[in-house]
Design a protein around this motif. Structure first.
Motif, PDB file in Angstrom:
ATOM      1  N   CYS A 111     -13.493   7.967 -38.595  1.00 17.70           N
ATOM      2  CA  CYS A 111     -13.472   8.813 -37.400  1.00 17.70           C
ATOM      3  C   CYS A 111     -13.174  10.255 -37.778  1.00 17.70           C
ATOM      4  N   CYS A 208     -15.757  12.738 -30.491  1.00 12.01           N
ATOM      5  CA  CYS A 208     -15.361  11.343 -30.713  1.00 12.01           C
ATOM      6  C   CYS A 208     -15.308  10.638 -29.373  1.00 12.01           C
ATOM      7  N   HIS A 210     -14.126   7.269 -27.800  1.00 16.73           N
ATOM      8  CA  HIS A 210     -13.310   6.091 -28.112  1.00 16.73           C
ATOM      9  C   HIS A 210     -12.901   5.384 -26.813  1.00 16.73           C
TER      10      HIS A 210
END
Length: 279
Positions: A111, A208, A210
């Motif tokens: 990540c 990102c 998530h």
């Protein structure tokens, strides 16, 4: 944020399967279509998305492109040379699916590596947190990311009674809240607004998400999630940003895994033991 969007137009999804939707959005289905079916409606929807994208360009922030989404820790670790070589193969891919078990060290390392600048510049971090708190996601980046950070924003998808704690992250953070993971249109509009605000800013913008697994768990209508991702990947690409999406394949059946994988430029598959492959 001001609530200035109009209600999304209704889209009839009664009979079209998720695999049909993939074919229609990709424009590669060779079968004859009956204009009265929902499958044709979804094909027309995909054409409409493409037309609107061409008309609006990358600078539009009105939110109209989201109308199709109806509202029904460990310290710094360097990756091994083989993993670095695999990551290099992703090149300038705008949208990467990071597929593997959740909450393991290799996931956190990958990540942060994917959030790093590919050109050694300060990086602008945009995090979409579906179930984790902003401090939980940002602490991972703080522990692993070595690049200088220029801007940081979090789209915090939550219930408003959830406790918020940002002080664990060292740096200014722009928090944009969305009250429900079912409000996909709002998530998209808020994300687009950040991308628009950052266009032209120094440094690379990396995103990102998530996680896609959590979003699917909280939304039974997978076709609506698919449409949401279809628009989001285009928005990331038009903004000149790079995004990766966390995904735990154990939570879906094989057919749906293949369906969602088809949305992404690159799929990086990893195991808990640290092995990684490029699909």
């Amino acid at each position: 944020m001001p609530d200035d969007e109009e209600d999304a137009s209704a889209v009839d999804d009664r009979s079209s399967s998720l695999s049909d939707l993939v074919d229609d959005l990709n424009g590669d289905s060779g079968t004859d279509r009956d204009p009265s079916t929902d499958r044709q409606s979804l094909s027309e929807l995909a054409d409409s998305i493409r037309r609107r994208g061409a008309e609006r360009g990358s600078g539009d922030s009105s939110g109209g492109e989201w109308d199709l989404v109806s509202d029904d820790t460990r310290g710094n670790e360097s990756l091994d040379p083989k993993t670095e070589a695999v990551l290099e193969l992703t090149g300038e891919a705008s949208n990467v699916l990071l597929s593997g078990p959740s909450d393991v060290p290799v996931e956190q390392s990958l990540c942060s590596r994917l959030m790093s600048s590919a050109r050694g510049e300060p990086v602008n971090l945009l995090v979409i947190a579906i179930t984790k708190t902003p401090s939980q996601r940002l602490s991972v980046l703080e522990n692993y990311l070595s690049d200088q950070v220029a801007k940081t924003a979090v789209v915090d998808v939550r219930n408003y009674d959830r406790e918020i704690n940002y002080e664990q992250y060292d740096g200014p953070v722009d928090i944009r809240t969305v009250p429900s993971p079912q409000d996909l249109r709002r998530i998209g509009i808020v994300t687009s607004k950040v991308l628009t605000d950052w266009e032209g800013a120094p440094g690379e913008t990396t995103l990102c998400f998530h996680s896609l697994s959590d979003l699917l768990r909280l939304n039974e209508d997978r076709q609506r999630v698919f449409r949401f991702l279809h628009v989001l990947r285009g928005r990331v690409r038009s903004a000149g940003a790079r995004a990766h999406f966390h995904f735990d394949p154990d939570r879906l059946d094989d057919q749906d895994i293949g369906t969602f994988e088809s949305l992404f430029d690159t799929v990086l598959q990893f195991d808990e033991d640290g092995s990684i492959s490029l699909l």
